[in-house]
Design a protein around this motif. Structure first.
Motif, PDB file in Angstrom:
ATOM      1  N   SER A 184       0.809  -1.214   0.000  1.00 45.70           N
ATOM      2  CA  SER A 184       0.000   0.000   0.000  1.00 45.70           C
ATOM      3  C   SER A 184       0.839   1.260   0.000  1.00 45.70           C
ATOM      4  CB  SER A 184      -0.941   0.005   1.205  1.00 45.70           C
ATOM      5  OG  SER A 184      -0.190   0.088   2.401  1.00 45.70           O
ATOM      6  N   ASN A 185       2.122   1.148   0.312  1.00 45.30           N
ATOM      7  CA  ASN A 185       2.990   2.320   0.357  1.00 45.30           C
ATOM      8  C   ASN A 185       2.991   3.031  -0.995  1.00 45.30           C
ATOM      9  OD1 ASN A 185       4.752   4.177   1.422  1.00 45.30           O
ATOM     10  ND2 ASN A 185       6.555   2.972   0.936  1.00 45.30           N
ATOM     11  N   GLY A 186       2.499   4.243  -0.980  1.00 47.58           N
ATOM     12  CA  GLY A 186       2.485   5.024  -2.203  1.00 47.58           C
ATOM     13  C   GLY A 186       1.239   4.831  -3.053  1.00 47.58           C
ATOM     14  N   GLN A 187       0.419   3.857  -2.741  1.00 44.36           N
ATOM     15  CA  GLN A 187      -0.804   3.629  -3.506  1.00 44.36           C
ATOM     16  C   GLN A 187      -1.994   4.161  -2.711  1.00 44.36           C
ATOM     17  OE1 GLN A 187      -1.485  -0.334  -4.933  1.00 44.36           O
ATOM     18  NE2 GLN A 187       0.673  -0.688  -5.308  1.00 44.36           N
ATOM     19  N   GLN A 188      -3.002   4.591  -3.423  1.00 41.40           N
ATOM     20  CA  GLN A 188      -4.223   5.038  -2.770  1.00 41.40           C
ATOM     21  C   GLN A 188      -5.381   4.222  -3.329  1.00 41.40           C
ATOM     22  OE1 GLN A 188      -4.812   9.198  -2.405  1.00 41.40           O
ATOM     23  NE2 GLN A 188      -2.746   9.550  -1.700  1.00 41.40           N
ATOM     24  N   PRO A 189      -5.632   3.072  -2.712  1.00 41.94           N
ATOM     25  CA  PRO A 189      -6.706   2.218  -3.211  1.00 41.94           C
ATOM     26  C   PRO A 189      -8.070   2.854  -2.991  1.00 41.94           C
ATOM     27  CG  PRO A 189      -5.861   1.385  -1.130  1.00 41.94           C
ATOM     28  CD  PRO A 189      -4.984   2.534  -1.530  1.00 41.94           C
ATOM     29  N   ASP A 190      -9.022   2.438  -3.805  1.00 42.18           N
ATOM     30  CA  ASP A 190     -10.399   2.896  -3.637  1.00 42.18           C
ATOM     31  C   ASP A 190     -11.078   2.170  -2.485  1.00 42.18           C
ATOM     32  OD1 ASP A 190     -10.325   4.669  -5.829  1.00 42.18           O
ATOM     33  OD2 ASP A 190     -10.617   2.978  -7.184  1.00 42.18           O
ATOM     34  N   LEU A 191     -10.652   0.926  -2.253  1.00 45.89           N
ATOM     35  CA  LEU A 191     -11.301   0.087  -1.242  1.00 45.89           C
ATOM     36  C   LEU A 191     -10.321  -0.975  -0.772  1.00 45.89           C
ATOM     37  CD1 LEU A 191     -14.106  -0.898   0.078  1.00 45.89           C
ATOM     38  CD2 LEU A 191     -14.123  -2.527  -1.810  1.00 45.89           C
ATOM     39  N   LEU A 192     -10.392  -1.285   0.515  1.00 44.78           N
ATOM     40  CA  LEU A 192      -9.588  -2.354   1.092  1.00 44.78           C
ATOM     41  C   LEU A 192     -10.544  -3.437   1.584  1.00 44.78           C
ATOM     42  CD1 LEU A 192      -6.841  -3.386   2.250  1.00 44.78           C
ATOM     43  CD2 LEU A 192      -7.459  -2.203   4.359  1.00 44.78           C
ATOM     44  N   ILE A 193     -10.292  -4.656   1.147  1.00 45.39           N
ATOM     45  CA  ILE A 193     -11.006  -5.816   1.698  1.00 45.39           C
ATOM     46  C   ILE A 193      -9.964  -6.571   2.498  1.00 45.39           C
ATOM     47  CG2 ILE A 193     -12.268  -7.940   1.207  1.00 45.39           C
ATOM     48  CD1 ILE A 193     -13.215  -6.641  -1.400  1.00 45.39           C
ATOM     49  N   ILE A 194     -10.196  -6.700   3.795  1.00 42.57           N
ATOM     50  CA  ILE A 194      -9.178  -7.264   4.677  1.00 42.57           C
ATOM     51  C   ILE A 194      -9.789  -8.284   5.625  1.00 42.57           C
ATOM     52  CG2 ILE A 194      -9.415  -5.393   6.369  1.00 42.57           C
ATOM     53  CD1 ILE A 194      -6.303  -5.558   6.665  1.00 42.57           C
ATOM     54  N   ASP A 195      -9.076  -9.367   5.822  1.00 43.81           N
ATOM     55  CA  ASP A 195      -9.524 -10.396   6.757  1.00 43.81           C
ATOM     56  C   ASP A 195      -9.351  -9.880   8.177  1.00 43.81           C
ATOM     57  OD1 ASP A 195      -9.806 -12.884   8.303  1.00 43.81           O
ATOM     58  OD2 ASP A 195      -9.655 -13.839   6.336  1.00 43.81           O
ATOM     59  N   TYR A 196     -10.234 -10.280   9.063  1.00 42.63           N
ATOM     60  CA  TYR A 196     -10.120  -9.867  10.461  1.00 42.63           C
ATOM     61  C   TYR A 196      -8.902 -10.510  11.108  1.00 42.63           C
ATOM     62  CZ  TYR A 196     -11.039  -8.986  15.343  1.00 42.63           C
ATOM     63  OH  TYR A 196     -10.909  -8.587  16.645  1.00 42.63           O
ATOM     64  N   HIS A 197      -8.712 -11.799  10.890  1.00 47.39           N
ATOM     65  CA  HIS A 197      -7.620 -12.540  11.519  1.00 47.39           C
ATOM     66  C   HIS A 197      -6.389 -12.525  10.614  1.00 47.39           C
ATOM     67  CE1 HIS A 197     -10.259 -14.033  14.663  1.00 47.39           C
ATOM     68  NE2 HIS A 197     -11.142 -14.304  13.725  1.00 47.39           N
ATOM     69  N   LEU A 198      -5.340 -11.832  11.058  1.00 48.27           N
ATOM     70  CA  LEU A 198      -4.099 -11.755  10.296  1.00 48.27           C
ATOM     71  C   LEU A 198      -2.982 -12.440  11.079  1.00 48.27           C
ATOM     72  CD1 LEU A 198      -4.365  -8.056   9.081  1.00 48.27           C
ATOM     73  CD2 LEU A 198      -4.962 -10.130   7.829  1.00 48.27           C
ATOM     74  N   ASP A 199      -1.778 -12.314  10.572  1.00 48.44           N
ATOM     75  CA  ASP A 199      -0.632 -12.952  11.222  1.00 48.44           C
ATOM     76  C   ASP A 199      -0.227 -12.232  12.508  1.00 48.44           C
ATOM     77  OD1 ASP A 199       0.144 -10.691   9.802  1.00 48.44           O
ATOM     78  OD2 ASP A 199       2.119 -11.484   9.320  1.00 48.44           O
ATOM     79  N   ASN A 200       0.499 -12.939  13.357  1.00 49.13           N
ATOM     80  CA  ASN A 200       1.073 -12.377  14.590  1.00 49.13           C
ATOM     81  C   ASN A 200       0.047 -11.711  15.506  1.00 49.13           C
ATOM     82  OD1 ASN A 200       3.673 -13.195  13.774  1.00 49.13           O
ATOM     83  ND2 ASN A 200       3.874 -11.356  12.532  1.00 49.13           N
ATOM     84  N   ASN A 201      -1.157 -12.292  15.569  1.00 49.42           N
ATOM     85  CA  ASN A 201      -2.221 -11.784  16.441  1.00 49.42           C
ATOM     86  C   ASN A 201      -2.610 -10.335  16.154  1.00 49.42           C
ATOM     87  OD1 ASN A 201      -2.585 -14.205  17.903  1.00 49.42           O
ATOM     88  ND2 ASN A 201      -0.750 -13.737  19.098  1.00 49.42           N
TER      89      ASN A 201
END
Length: 101
Positions: A22-39
């Motif tokens: 995402s560094n430097g990008q400006q997405p229109d929308l983020l779809i993200i999982d609730y459970h990610l790595d490292n708690n």
């Protein structure tokens, strides 16, 4: 699925990779999982991303296979949509239309 609807998709498999992508990008929308790595949760990552210049109003949908109502409430409190897995195309399209005005 999103690409077949004409969306350009960038993906990341961890919170660290997401920050790099995402560094430097400006997405229109983020779809993200609730459970990610490292708690780390998707809501925490979303909060961090929204601190970056130009991403304060980043539209987001949090997804999770966990049907816990608390997760839905956390997503909404974080000003994000929520969608349970498995994703249903019609429901996802409705959320996309709501967040991509």
């Amino acid at each position: 699925m999103l690409e077949s609807w004409g969306a350009r998709v960038t993906s990341a498999t961890s919170a660290t990779a997401l920050a790099a992508v995402s560094n430097g990008q400006q997405p229109d929308l983020l779809i993200i999982d609730y459970h990610l790595d490292n708690n780390v949760t998707g809501i925490e990552v979303l909060h961090e991303l929204r601190q970056q210049p130009g991403l304060h109003d980043l539209a987001a949908i949090v997804i999770s296979a966990d049907p816990d109502e608390v997760l839905r409430e956390q997503a909404i409190a974080g000003q994000a949509g929520f969608m349970p897995k498995p994703l249903k195309p019609a429901a996802l399209r409705r959320l996309l239309k709501r967040y991509l005005k």
